[in-house]
Design an enzyme around this catalytic site. Sequence first.
Site, PDB file in Angstrom:
ATOM      1  N   ARG A  92     -13.948  -5.273   3.034  1.00  0.00           N
ATOM      2  CA  ARG A  92     -12.856  -5.219   3.996  1.00  0.00           C
ATOM      3  C   ARG A  92     -13.323  -5.390   5.452  1.00  0.00           C
ATOM      4  NH1 ARG A  92      -9.272  -1.680   4.856  1.00  0.00           N
ATOM      5  NH2 ARG A  92      -7.714  -3.327   4.974  1.00  0.00           N
ATOM      6  N   ASP A 111      -5.158   3.874  -0.041  1.00  0.00           N
ATOM      7  CA  ASP A 111      -6.296   4.113   0.853  1.00  0.00           C
ATOM      8  C   ASP A 111      -6.629   5.599   0.858  1.00  0.00           C
ATOM      9  OD1 ASP A 111      -8.183   4.169   2.853  1.00  0.00           O
ATOM     10  OD2 ASP A 111      -6.967   3.107   4.334  1.00  0.00           O
ATOM     11  N   GLU A 119      -9.034   2.036  -1.938  1.00  0.00           N
ATOM     12  CA  GLU A 119      -9.747   1.696  -0.701  1.00  0.00           C
ATOM     13  C   GLU A 119     -10.468   2.898  -0.103  1.00  0.00           C
ATOM     14  OE1 GLU A 119      -8.517   0.436   3.862  1.00  0.00           O
ATOM     15  OE2 GLU A 119      -7.112   0.069   2.218  1.00  0.00           O
ATOM     16  N   GLU A 151      -4.620  -7.312   4.915  1.00  0.00           N
ATOM     17  CA  GLU A 151      -3.758  -6.247   5.415  1.00  0.00           C
ATOM     18  C   GLU A 151      -2.914  -6.779   6.573  1.00  0.00           C
ATOM     19  OE1 GLU A 151      -4.156  -1.591   6.902  1.00  0.00           O
ATOM     20  OE2 GLU A 151      -5.888  -2.917   7.016  1.00  0.00           O
ATOM     21  N   ARG A 176       0.845  -1.189   0.000  1.00  0.00           N
ATOM     22  CA  ARG A 176       0.000   0.000   0.000  1.00  0.00           C
ATOM     23  C   ARG A 176       0.882   1.240   0.000  1.00  0.00           C
ATOM     24  NH1 ARG A 176      -4.117   1.938   4.768  1.00  0.00           N
ATOM     25  NH2 ARG A 176      -2.317   3.210   5.321  1.00  0.00           N
ATOM     26  N   HIS A 201      -9.122   6.843   2.709  1.00  0.00           N
ATOM     27  CA  HIS A 201      -9.611   7.147   4.059  1.00  0.00           C
ATOM     28  C   HIS A 201     -10.890   7.988   4.033  1.00  0.00           C
ATOM     29  CE1 HIS A 201      -5.253   6.270   5.113  1.00  0.00           C
ATOM     30  NE2 HIS A 201      -5.929   5.419   5.862  1.00  0.00           N
ATOM     31  N   TRP A 207     -17.435  14.380   4.666  1.00  0.00           N
ATOM     32  CA  TRP A 207     -17.877  13.487   3.600  1.00  0.00           C
ATOM     33  C   TRP A 207     -18.290  12.165   4.226  1.00  0.00           C
ATOM     34  CZ3 TRP A 207     -18.728  17.350   1.280  1.00  0.00           C
ATOM     35  CH2 TRP A 207     -17.852  18.163   0.580  1.00  0.00           C
ATOM     36  N   GLU A 257     -13.866  -1.564   6.289  1.00  0.00           N
ATOM     37  CA  GLU A 257     -13.220  -1.834   7.571  1.00  0.00           C
ATOM     38  C   GLU A 257     -14.041  -1.332   8.752  1.00  0.00           C
ATOM     39  OE1 GLU A 257      -9.934   1.548   8.499  1.00  0.00           O
ATOM     40  OE2 GLU A 257      -9.570   0.404   6.693  1.00  0.00           O
ATOM     41  N   TYR A 275      -3.166  11.880   7.198  1.00  0.00           N
ATOM     42  CA  TYR A 275      -3.597  10.645   7.861  1.00  0.00           C
ATOM     43  C   TYR A 275      -3.119   9.449   7.034  1.00  0.00           C
ATOM     44  CZ  TYR A 275      -6.595   7.331  10.324  1.00  0.00           C
ATOM     45  OH  TYR A 275      -7.067   6.274  11.068  1.00  0.00           O
TER      46      TYR A 275
END
Length: 411
Positions: free
Chosen positions: A292, A219, A245, A348, A156, A221, A411, A271, A168
């Site tokens: 995920r 990712d 992701e 992961e 990743r 996020h 968001w 996740e 982040y």
Amino acid sequence: MPQRPARATATITDARVIMTCPGRNFVTLKITTADGTYGLGDATLNGREMAVVAYLEEHIVPLLIGKDAHRIEDMWQFLYRGAYWRGGPVGMTAIAAVDVALWDIKAKIAGLPLYQLLGGACRDGVTVYGHANGSSIEETVAEALRYRDLGYRAIRLQSGVPGLKSTYGVSRDKMFYEPADADLPTETVWSTERYMKTVPELFAAAREALGWDVHLLHDVHHRLTPIEAGRLGKDLEPFRPFWLEDAVPAENQAAFRTIRQHTTTPLAVGEIFSSIWDCKTLIEEGLIDFVRATVVHAGGITHLRRIAAFADLHHVRTGCHGATDLSPVTMAAALHFGISIPNFGLQEYMRHTPETDAVFPHEYGFQDGMLHPGDAPGLGVDIDEALAATHPYRRAYLPVNRLEDGTMFNW
């Protein structure tokens, strides 16, 4: 008429919650049966650990004493359907802890590694991806090369964004990363425009350095709108990412229709899902390629197997979350799950610190880009309670994003 043989039981006599912080907080449920067999379940919910501790101690542990540990499905249904207020991350994390601990007990009594009770191995190991991150594109690519040299087949990529003080997913620590970083939430600044320009440049540099024999992932996020995510996915298409992701928050599952209309980049999300209902539309309509959801937050192995079976009908593979906010108990459970299902995609793997590994000694190991859960009976993970007690709980929050004009990022 021949007598029916006595039914084997494993009466639960004790259930305790163990809180420890070997560098970060972990919540562990330990369930013990009358013959002394015990099982472990992870109940860690990053940034809200004590909410799950209270739910377990006040509402679930009293229900377990005297029950038969072998009746895993019945216990799952009892804890889920028996509560008027169903679902949610706190409740489902608590149920997951019970579920995994009971599977650990059953496999130990059977004298088998857990994956054998789940149908046996479907593959030789569980392919994992590592996290290459850096403050710049150059630093991230250098880290990716290091992961490749360690044997990783999937990596990743996360890079700092020029003009932003922090991003982040990017940390000074390279092999270990903990996003919950302060006693009160750190407020960070975000710029979608700067970010959207940087990510394609990162992938172009990574492909030039790494070639095409390594899977590359990214990712987001949850930081884009659907149309922005569609644009980013299209920009990344020439570099063939394995997945993009968490492009947008998935509370509105229909948002992924917009992304699908604009890009063929594979999409992964889930996740933070806590039940099959969180991903039902996404899977049924083929709006994602990888789900995920993870053992600890989606109701345990029992419920995650349902999600995987449903996904398999719709050509969706798994890609379970595996950050360091999930203890080695969950990592082991994810490996037993992942090695046993037909539609496994990728796992992961963020390595835990030596302090965490000392508290949670485990059998699983890494070799040639894959993890294997090992063949010890049960999960193959234990907890050193004396050592755990030397690491007391410390409150820690995840950071919060604001846009450059101070608007709360929503968001």
